[in-house]
Design an enzyme around this catalytic site. Structure first.
Site, mmCIF file in Angstrom:
data_model
loop_
_atom_site.group_PDB
_atom_site.id
_atom_site.type_symbol
_atom_site.label_atom_id
_atom_site.label_comp_id
_atom_site.label_asym_id
_atom_site.label_seq_id
_atom_site.Cartn_x
_atom_site.Cartn_y
_atom_site.Cartn_z
ATOM 1 N N THR A 1 -51.957 -14.327 5.011
ATOM 2 C CA THR A 1 -51.926 -13.792 6.367
ATOM 3 C C THR A 1 -51.945 -12.277 6.303
ATOM 4 O O THR A 1 -51.449 -11.691 5.344
ATOM 5 C CB THR A 1 -50.654 -14.256 7.119
ATOM 6 O OG1 THR A 1 -50.634 -13.630 8.418
ATOM 7 C CG2 THR A 1 -49.367 -13.893 6.399
ATOM 8 N N GLU B 1 -62.421 -16.257 11.461
ATOM 9 C CA GLU B 1 -61.853 -17.349 12.267
ATOM 10 C C GLU B 1 -62.971 -17.963 13.094
ATOM 11 O O GLU B 1 -63.660 -17.257 13.818
ATOM 12 C CB GLU B 1 -60.716 -16.832 13.160
ATOM 13 C CG GLU B 1 -59.492 -16.451 12.351
ATOM 14 C CD GLU B 1 -58.216 -16.303 13.181
ATOM 15 O OE1 GLU B 1 -58.212 -16.707 14.368
ATOM 16 O OE2 GLU B 1 -57.234 -15.782 12.635
ATOM 17 N N ASP C 1 -51.643 -20.917 11.777
ATOM 18 C CA ASP C 1 -52.327 -20.364 12.942
ATOM 19 C C ASP C 1 -51.474 -20.671 14.155
ATOM 20 O O ASP C 1 -50.920 -21.764 14.280
ATOM 21 C CB ASP C 1 -53.738 -20.945 13.104
ATOM 22 C CG ASP C 1 -54.585 -19.981 13.914
ATOM 23 O OD1 ASP C 1 -54.861 -18.875 13.414
ATOM 24 O OD2 ASP C 1 -54.932 -20.298 15.064
ATOM 25 N N HIS D 1 -41.675 -22.044 17.273
ATOM 26 C CA HIS D 1 -42.803 -22.867 16.840
ATOM 27 C C HIS D 1 -43.016 -22.719 15.332
ATOM 28 O O HIS D 1 -43.228 -23.687 14.623
ATOM 29 C CB HIS D 1 -44.051 -22.439 17.617
ATOM 30 C CG HIS D 1 -44.312 -20.953 17.557
ATOM 31 N ND1 HIS D 1 -43.326 -20.023 17.801
ATOM 32 C CD2 HIS D 1 -45.423 -20.226 17.235
ATOM 33 C CE1 HIS D 1 -43.825 -18.802 17.656
ATOM 34 N NE2 HIS D 1 -45.090 -18.907 17.311
HETATM 35 P P1 ITT Z 1 -53.268 -14.096 10.416
HETATM 36 O O1 ITT Z 1 -54.407 -14.796 11.116
HETATM 37 O O2 ITT Z 1 -53.734 -13.109 9.406
HETATM 38 O O3 ITT Z 1 -52.230 -15.049 9.908
HETATM 39 P P2 ITT Z 1 -52.587 -13.195 13.093
HETATM 40 O O4 ITT Z 1 -51.451 -12.418 13.667
HETATM 41 O O5 ITT Z 1 -53.986 -12.795 13.507
HETATM 42 O O6 ITT Z 1 -52.469 -13.187 11.496
HETATM 43 P P3 ITT Z 1 -53.047 -15.741 14.351
HETATM 44 O O7 ITT Z 1 -54.525 -15.644 14.242
HETATM 45 O O8 ITT Z 1 -52.363 -17.047 14.048
HETATM 46 O O9 ITT Z 1 -52.331 -14.700 13.385
HETATM 47 O O10 ITT Z 1 -52.623 -15.225 15.784
HETATM 48 C C1 ITT Z 1 -51.361 -15.457 16.239
HETATM 49 C C2 ITT Z 1 -51.084 -14.514 17.401
HETATM 50 O O11 ITT Z 1 -50.301 -15.242 18.376
HETATM 51 C C3 ITT Z 1 -50.216 -13.351 16.957
HETATM 52 O O12 ITT Z 1 -50.986 -12.240 16.502
HETATM 53 C C4 ITT Z 1 -49.430 -13.066 18.242
HETATM 54 O O13 ITT Z 1 -50.234 -12.337 19.146
HETATM 55 C C5 ITT Z 1 -49.208 -14.470 18.809
HETATM 56 N N1 ITT Z 1 -48.003 -15.068 18.225
HETATM 57 C C6 ITT Z 1 -47.951 -16.146 17.402
HETATM 58 N N2 ITT Z 1 -46.698 -16.399 17.023
HETATM 59 C C7 ITT Z 1 -45.939 -15.454 17.608
HETATM 60 C C8 ITT Z 1 -44.558 -15.181 17.576
HETATM 61 O O14 ITT Z 1 -43.721 -15.886 16.838
HETATM 62 N N3 ITT Z 1 -44.128 -14.128 18.261
HETATM 63 C C9 ITT Z 1 -44.964 -13.394 18.998
HETATM 64 N N4 ITT Z 1 -46.278 -13.564 19.082
HETATM 65 C C10 ITT Z 1 -46.768 -14.605 18.380
#
Ligand code: ITT
Length: 197
Positions: A7, A41, A76, A180
């Site tokens: 990540t 992605e 994700d 989550h």
């Molecule tokens: P990687 O893909 O590199 O793991 P990312 O941050 O881009 O990093 P995602 O594509 O899974 O990860 O996007 C998840 C987004 O959803 C994250 O950037 C936040 O905007 C939101 N999000 C997910 N979990 C969260 C949490 O626990 N607290 C706050 N925002 C969250």
């Protein structure tokens, strides 16, 4: 076991480390040739599809490197706001960077219907097998930002099972117990207790 979390989000790594380290597992960000992985992605409808694309890409990044035998974790996640038909969902990361939390709050301006949920799908590739688990945290969107803990949408997300504070106002442990991600990662560590859905 050493778990390499593929990540670019250091907050995800910190949350996973806090959860897995008491179980005796060491969690580090996956770094290949000095860089954290950049994923392509897919334009996907669901977190599951994106998580599967990430694990395939992460596994192929370590082939032929000293990390080839390590356990690799991907996850994700996203925020799904019911009044907006599940938006930003799989686009949460992009929307956080473009619209920002202020923009998301404006979309709900004057609305009493503020229900939302965070969802996560986590996959760990152990070499000989792959485990998958998901987690949901139901709640709602606050009227304004509160707190500066956590990351992303945490200052505007109030978990239903909490005491009215946003995740941004909670400690890391308080958030993890309800979140989550906490639930998905616990599902990976206790697959017999939480069958993947
Ligand atoms: P990687 O893909 O590199 O793991 P990312 O941050 O881009 O990093 P995602 O594509 O899974 O990860 O996007 C998840 C987004 O959803 C994250 O950037 C936040 O905007 C939101 N999000 C997910 N979990 C969260 C949490 O626990 N607290 C706050 N925002 C969250």
């Amino acid at each position: 076991m050493e778990i390499l979390f593929a990540t670019g989000n250091e907050h995800k790594v910190a949350e996973a480390a806090a959860l897995f380290e008491p179980l005796g597992h060491n969690v580090k960000a996956l770094v290949v040739d000095g860089e954290s992985p950049e994923f392509v992605e897919p334009q996907a409808n669901g977190l599951e599809e994106v998580a599967r694309a990430k694990i395939e890409q992460a596994r192929s990044m370590v082939i032929g490197t000293p990390l080839a035998d390590s356990a690799i974790l991907v996850e994700d996640s996203g925020l799904f706001i019911h009044a907006l038909g599940g938006f930003p969902g799989v686009y949460s990361s992009y929307v956080e960077r473009s619209l920002g939390l202020g923009g998301v709050l404006r979309l709900l301006d004057g609305s009493d219907y503020r229900g939302a949920e965070y969802r996560a799908v986590a996959i760990i590739d152990l070499g000989d097998r792959t485990l998958r688990a998901s987690g949901v945290c139901r709640g709602g969107i606050a009227e304004e930002r509160r707190g500066d803990g956590g990351f992303g949408y945490d200052p505007i997300f109030i978990p239903e099972e909490g005491d009215g504070r946003t995740f941004g106002q909670m400690s890391a442990d308080e958030k993890s117990a309800l979140s989550h991600r906490g639930r998905a990662l616990k599902g990976l560590s206790e697959p017999h207790k939480s069958p993947s859905k």
